[in-house]
Design a protein around this motif. Structure first.
Motif, short mmCIF file in Angstrom:
data_model
loop_
_atom_site.label_atom_id
_atom_site.label_comp_id
_atom_site.label_asym_id
_atom_site.label_seq_id
_atom_site.Cartn_x
_atom_site.Cartn_y
_atom_site.Cartn_z
N LEU A 57 -10.42 -2.72 -6.04
CA LEU A 57 -9.30 -3.21 -5.24
C LEU A 57 -9.08 -2.23 -4.11
N VAL A 58 -8.82 -2.73 -2.91
CA VAL A 58 -8.57 -1.88 -1.74
C VAL A 58 -7.06 -1.88 -1.49
N VAL A 59 -6.50 -0.69 -1.31
CA VAL A 59 -5.08 -0.53 -1.02
C VAL A 59 -4.97 0.07 0.38
N ARG A 60 -4.13 -0.57 1.21
CA ARG A 60 -3.93 -0.10 2.59
C ARG A 60 -2.43 -0.03 2.88
N ALA A 61 -2.11 0.55 4.02
CA ALA A 61 -0.75 0.59 4.58
C ALA A 61 0.23 1.36 3.69
N PHE A 62 -0.23 2.44 3.08
CA PHE A 62 0.68 3.23 2.26
C PHE A 62 1.16 4.46 3.03
N ASP A 63 2.26 5.01 2.58
CA ASP A 63 2.87 6.18 3.19
C ASP A 63 1.98 7.41 2.96
N SER A 64 2.08 8.37 3.84
CA SER A 64 1.25 9.58 3.73
C SER A 64 1.62 10.42 2.51
N ARG A 65 2.79 10.21 1.93
CA ARG A 65 3.21 10.95 0.73
C ARG A 65 2.57 10.40 -0.55
N PHE A 85 -4.98 -15.27 -10.75
CA PHE A 85 -3.65 -14.95 -11.26
C PHE A 85 -2.58 -15.15 -10.19
N VAL A 86 -2.90 -14.86 -8.94
CA VAL A 86 -1.95 -15.07 -7.84
C VAL A 86 -1.60 -16.55 -7.74
N ASP A 87 -2.61 -17.41 -7.81
CA ASP A 87 -2.38 -18.85 -7.76
C ASP A 87 -1.54 -19.33 -8.94
N ALA A 88 -1.81 -18.80 -10.13
CA ALA A 88 -1.06 -19.19 -11.32
C ALA A 88 0.41 -18.81 -11.20
N ILE A 89 0.69 -17.63 -10.69
CA ILE A 89 2.08 -17.20 -10.51
C ILE A 89 2.76 -18.03 -9.42
N SER A 90 2.04 -18.35 -8.36
CA SER A 90 2.61 -19.19 -7.30
C SER A 90 2.96 -20.58 -7.83
N GLN A 91 2.09 -21.15 -8.65
CA GLN A 91 2.36 -22.46 -9.23
C GLN A 91 3.57 -22.40 -10.17
N ASP A 101 2.01 -7.69 -5.98
CA ASP A 101 2.27 -8.31 -4.68
C ASP A 101 3.69 -7.96 -4.23
N GLY A 102 3.81 -7.32 -3.08
CA GLY A 102 5.12 -6.97 -2.53
C GLY A 102 5.66 -5.62 -2.97
N VAL A 103 4.91 -4.85 -3.74
CA VAL A 103 5.36 -3.54 -4.22
C VAL A 103 5.40 -2.55 -3.07
N CYS A 104 6.46 -1.74 -3.03
CA CYS A 104 6.62 -0.72 -1.99
C CYS A 104 6.59 0.67 -2.62
N LEU A 105 5.97 1.60 -1.94
CA LEU A 105 6.03 3.01 -2.31
C LEU A 105 6.53 3.78 -1.09
N TYR A 106 7.58 4.57 -1.29
CA TYR A 106 8.20 5.33 -0.21
C TYR A 106 8.62 4.41 0.95
N GLY A 107 9.11 3.23 0.62
CA GLY A 107 9.63 2.32 1.63
C GLY A 107 8.59 1.51 2.40
N ARG A 108 7.33 1.62 2.05
CA ARG A 108 6.27 0.86 2.72
C ARG A 108 5.58 -0.04 1.71
N GLN A 109 5.44 -1.32 2.09
CA GLN A 109 4.79 -2.28 1.22
C GLN A 109 3.28 -2.04 1.21
N LEU A 110 2.71 -2.05 0.02
CA LEU A 110 1.26 -1.88 -0.11
C LEU A 110 0.55 -3.18 0.27
N PHE A 111 -0.55 -3.06 0.97
CA PHE A 111 -1.40 -4.20 1.28
C PHE A 111 -2.59 -4.12 0.34
N LEU A 112 -2.73 -5.12 -0.52
CA LEU A 112 -3.79 -5.13 -1.53
C LEU A 112 -4.77 -6.25 -1.24
#
Length: 155
Positions: A39-47, A131-137, A108-119
């Motif tokens: 899994l790739v995680v982007r857009a996280f805080d430098s901390r 699993f994302v589709d199942a939760i959406s349904q 989905d939508g989790v934030c660390l140090y005020g920034r939402q993670l992009f997964l």
């Protein structure tokens, strides 16, 4: 580990390393398997640091059979194997491919140090979003039917 080749191995795409023989297709499938389990995680805080990411994903994907292993559509979900942290992205490697989709759905939508993670899965594969589709349904059914919860509380 240095691979040695001879005339035969060049012709048939076989490598020999310290007595072990494998074909080019075996190497490709092993690498693809690793990429499918990542899994790739982007857009996280430098901390954010490696141990924090590991702890977050360990909480979500502990080693358990998600459903009976006899069901081909529901393989095992497993623990975090490795976390690779770079300045602008991180790789989270899981033991099982199903953990990628499971983590996508639950975080989905989790934030660390005020920034939402992009997964996103490292390999673009529709099965990762199972699993994302199942939760959406489920959310759609829950929100469109005001009596949804009454079926669980009514005598």
């Amino acid at each position: 580990m240095k691979a040695t080749t001879n005339r035969c191995s060049k012709q048939y795409g076989v490598r020999r390393t310290r007595g072990a023989i494998w074909s080019e297709s075996d190497t490709l499938s092993r690498n693809m398997s690793l990429e499918e389990r990542t899994l790739v995680v982007r857009a996280f805080d430098s901390r954010v640091h490696k141990d924090l990411l590991r702890e977050l994903f360990v909480q979500v994907c502990v080693h358990f059979p998600a459903f009976p292993s006899t069901n081909a559509f529901s393989p095992k979900a497993g623990p975090v194997v490795n976390v690779v942290l770079r300045t602008d992205f991180a790789y989270i490697e899981f033991e099982h491919k199903a953990s990628v989709g499971y983590a996508l759905a639950l975080l989905d939508g989790v934030c660390l140090y005020g920034r939402q993670l992009f997964l996103e899965p490292r390999v673009r594969d529709d099965s990762a979003y199972h699993f994302v589709d199942a939760i959406s349904q489920f959310n759609h059914v829950m929100n469109s039917n005001p009596d949804f919860f009454r079926q669980f509380t009514a005598p």
